[in-house]
Scaffold this active site. Structure first.
Site, PDB file in Angstrom:
ATOM      1  N   THR A 236     -59.967 -21.375  65.513  1.00 57.76           N
ATOM      2  CA  THR A 236     -60.554 -20.157  64.954  1.00 57.76           C
ATOM      3  C   THR A 236     -59.568 -19.005  65.116  1.00 57.76           C
ATOM      4  O   THR A 236     -59.407 -18.181  64.206  1.00 57.76           O
ATOM      5  CB  THR A 236     -61.893 -19.840  65.647  1.00 57.76           C
TER       6      THR A 236
ATOM      7  N   ILE B 221     -64.072 -19.085  71.581  1.00 57.17           N
ATOM      8  CA  ILE B 221     -63.069 -19.718  72.449  1.00 57.17           C
ATOM      9  C   ILE B 221     -62.278 -20.809  71.726  1.00 57.17           C
ATOM     10  O   ILE B 221     -61.447 -21.477  72.326  1.00 57.17           O
ATOM     11  CB  ILE B 221     -63.683 -20.298  73.742  1.00 57.17           C
ATOM     12  N   SER B 222     -62.498 -20.957  70.433  1.00 56.70           N
ATOM     13  CA  SER B 222     -61.810 -22.001  69.660  1.00 56.70           C
ATOM     14  C   SER B 222     -60.391 -21.574  69.303  1.00 56.70           C
ATOM     15  O   SER B 222     -60.193 -20.546  68.644  1.00 56.70           O
ATOM     16  CB  SER B 222     -62.583 -22.291  68.373  1.00 56.70           C
ATOM     17  N   PRO B 223     -59.377 -22.369  69.691  1.00 56.33           N
ATOM     18  CA  PRO B 223     -58.011 -21.994  69.332  1.00 56.33           C
ATOM     19  C   PRO B 223     -57.751 -22.043  67.829  1.00 56.33           C
ATOM     20  O   PRO B 223     -56.971 -21.248  67.298  1.00 56.33           O
ATOM     21  CB  PRO B 223     -57.153 -23.029  70.069  1.00 56.33           C
TER      22      PRO B 223
END
Length: 199
Positions: free
Chosen positions: A15, A11-13
């Site tokens: 990433t 859910i990391s933008p």
């Protein structure tokens, strides 16, 4: 052969914005990667960070500007207020763990598929149907979504503990076998220079 421990969340933008540049750098420099998806919010709380929604309004406003700028630099579309964020990242992270154990597909593309689903495609990556679809699209058996849930949960928790011990505190976070640490998609160039012995 150099090795990279790759800590991230689906859910990391950032990433998402990293795309598959890590895999390209690793391939060009003969490095291997171990993918270690983890609970990013728990990592923040364990290492002095604050979840985005709890940060001061000035930090939240800067984050949105920075995401827009970094996505533009990387040439990827981004929805700064996605319909399914935050969502439960654990099921998709378990799928990444199962895929890594199974082998045979494109793991970097799988991670990118999950993050792109959140930040550009308005899909809920906690949904079993979405997880199966993304597994299949990247060369994996969709039934991996059902297999190894217990071992996936154990690895997910272990990855968090290892991240804290290793000194990781955000995502994406890259640690080489020489204990050189790089935080953020904007440090991949530095990671490559380190692999080449130039940093």
């Amino acid at each position: 052969m150099p090795h990279i421990e790759y800590y991230f969340s689906t859910i990391s933008p950032y990433t998402y914005i990293a795309g598959t540049r890590l895999e390209e750098v690793a391939s060009a420099n003969g490095a291997t990667i171990t993918y270690k998806p983890l609970d990013l919010i728990a990592l923040f709380s364990r290492t002095g960070g604050v979840p985005p929604g709890q940060r001061h309004e000035s930090r939240q406003a800067w984050r949105l500007q920075e995401l827009r700028r970094q996505a533009a630099k990387a040439g990827v579309p981004i929805n700064l207020k996605p319909a399914f964020w935050p969502t439960n990242a654990a099921p998709s992270c378990y799928a990444v763990i199962a895929a890594q154990n199974a082998g045979g597909g494109n793991l970097g593309a799988l991670v990118q598929g999950f993050t792109r689903a959140v930040w550009a495609e308005e899909k809920d990556i906690s949904d079993d149907r979405v997880i199966r679809e993304i597994l299949g699209a990247n060369g994996y058996d969709p039934s991996l979504a059902d297999s190894g849930l217990l071992s996936g949960a154990e690895a997910y928790e272990r990855n968090l503990e290892e991240a804290v011990t290793a000194g990781a505190f955000g995502a994406p976070f890259y640690i080489t076998d020489r204990d050189e640490r790089f935080w953020g998609q904007d440090r991949i160039e530095d990671l490559e220079l380190s692999l080449q012995g130039k940093l």
